[in-house]
Design an enzyme around this catalytic site. Sequence first.
Site, PDB file in Angstrom:
ATOM      1  N   HIS A  78      39.158  96.351  33.785  1.00 44.32           N
ATOM      2  CA  HIS A  78      38.786  96.930  32.377  1.00 44.32           C
ATOM      3  C   HIS A  78      37.803  98.203  32.713  1.00 44.32           C
ATOM      4  O   HIS A  78      36.683  97.900  33.465  1.00 44.32           O
ATOM      5  CB  HIS A  78      38.281  95.817  31.244  1.00 44.32           C
ATOM      6  N   ASP A  80      36.115  99.024  29.653  1.00 45.00           N
ATOM      7  CA  ASP A  80      35.125  99.073  29.051  1.00 45.00           C
ATOM      8  C   ASP A  80      33.703  98.267  29.142  1.00 45.00           C
ATOM      9  O   ASP A  80      33.815  97.491  30.116  1.00 45.00           O
ATOM     10  CB  ASP A  80      35.470  98.363  27.555  1.00 45.00           C
ATOM     11  N   GLU A 138      38.023  94.202  26.954  1.00 41.87           N
ATOM     12  CA  GLU A 138      38.057  92.999  27.875  1.00 41.87           C
ATOM     13  C   GLU A 138      36.599  92.477  27.401  1.00 41.87           C
ATOM     14  O   GLU A 138      36.257  91.354  27.007  1.00 41.87           O
ATOM     15  CB  GLU A 138      38.084  93.213  29.153  1.00 41.87           C
ATOM     16  N   HIS A 352      25.915  93.210  33.446  1.00 43.20           N
ATOM     17  CA  HIS A 352      25.377  93.008  32.048  1.00 43.20           C
ATOM     18  C   HIS A 352      23.637  93.079  31.968  1.00 43.20           C
ATOM     19  O   HIS A 352      23.405  93.094  31.109  1.00 43.20           O
ATOM     20  CB  HIS A 352      25.710  91.650  31.320  1.00 43.20           C
TER      21      HIS A 352
END
Length: 379
Positions: A78, A80, A138, A352
């Site tokens: 992914h 994104d 995702e 993240h």
Amino acid sequence: MTEPAAAALDPAAHDVLALAQALIRCASVTPADDGALDVVQRALEARGFTCWRLPFNEVDNLFARRGTTAPHFCFAGHTDVVPPGAAPWTHPPFAGDVENGTLFGRGAQDMKGAIAAFIAAIPQSNPGSLSLLITGDEEGPSVDGTLRVLEWMEAHGHVPDMCLVGEPTSKAVLGDTLKIGRRGSMNAWITVHGRQGHSAYPQKADNPVHRLLAALAALTASPLDSGSQWFEASTLQVTGVQVDNTATNVIPGQASAFLNIRFNELHDSTALTAHLRAVLTRHAPQHDLRVVVSGESFLTQPGPFVDALVRATQAATGVTPRLDTGGGTSDARFITRLCPVAELGGVGSTMHQVDECVPVAELQALTILYASIIKELLA
């Protein structure tokens, strides 16, 4: 001081670094694309792939394939990313800066770096078929991404024989963990209805809090299971309890609770929903139950596909990966319906987080690992 992108790199490393930087410089916070799939498409078309752009609602996706014969190996990922957050970054999150041999940026680990590494690993030619499924959905609801692309692939004759998802699975060193399954996940919202009344006259009321607490006590009194050969024990967690009542002398009319269940292959969401319903009916007959399933559990049994991934990892890294099923959900939960699927990627130590980053040397090593996997699976 920021280093030039091409400093002291061999051609393969430069290729993967340039691709990773180009992807990071697209601010593709889900569901935005911001040109990330254009970067992927240009790189793949230059390598002889046919590309299909597959937009569904506000999400853009890409499927690419080179070759028409078996075996058909697909790489899934992914472009994104999650938002950068409010905390300041040492390097701008979408600049793709390199400092002291480390590439900084949102998506460096999760998982633009892996996509760049796989593309850089693609040989000039290959037997069989090689394909990529790249989604922009995702990190979001996962409704208009991989799930919809798989439906398109099935309808257009592109069902792969095996698939590898490039999520950052490694824990300490590259290649130390190969995920062959994931637990299922489901959320439940419970509202128990009673009869409001004065707390001094409980006989004239029906306290929904008491009923809800009895139901929750029954649900959490014993574990769902003790685990299985490949999975840890399933868990049911109460994640919230809510009673909209500000008066101390009033028995409320309703009470609510929120649950999250992570379950192994000994259960499915249908059976677990029935279990919730049975316990609630016993302790709180007047109730509402709403369940949303993020994904069922799945397991790719060890066999030729998993064995080949282990051999390729050992050859490229010298590490024997541990077969694992831990963590949350991924898009592999959708792919397992069509073909055997596993997950293998870099070390996820900063995914993240603020200042997400990856050593350039790890990107180069991941490129070599993916090249080894392609060679092993399409030999």
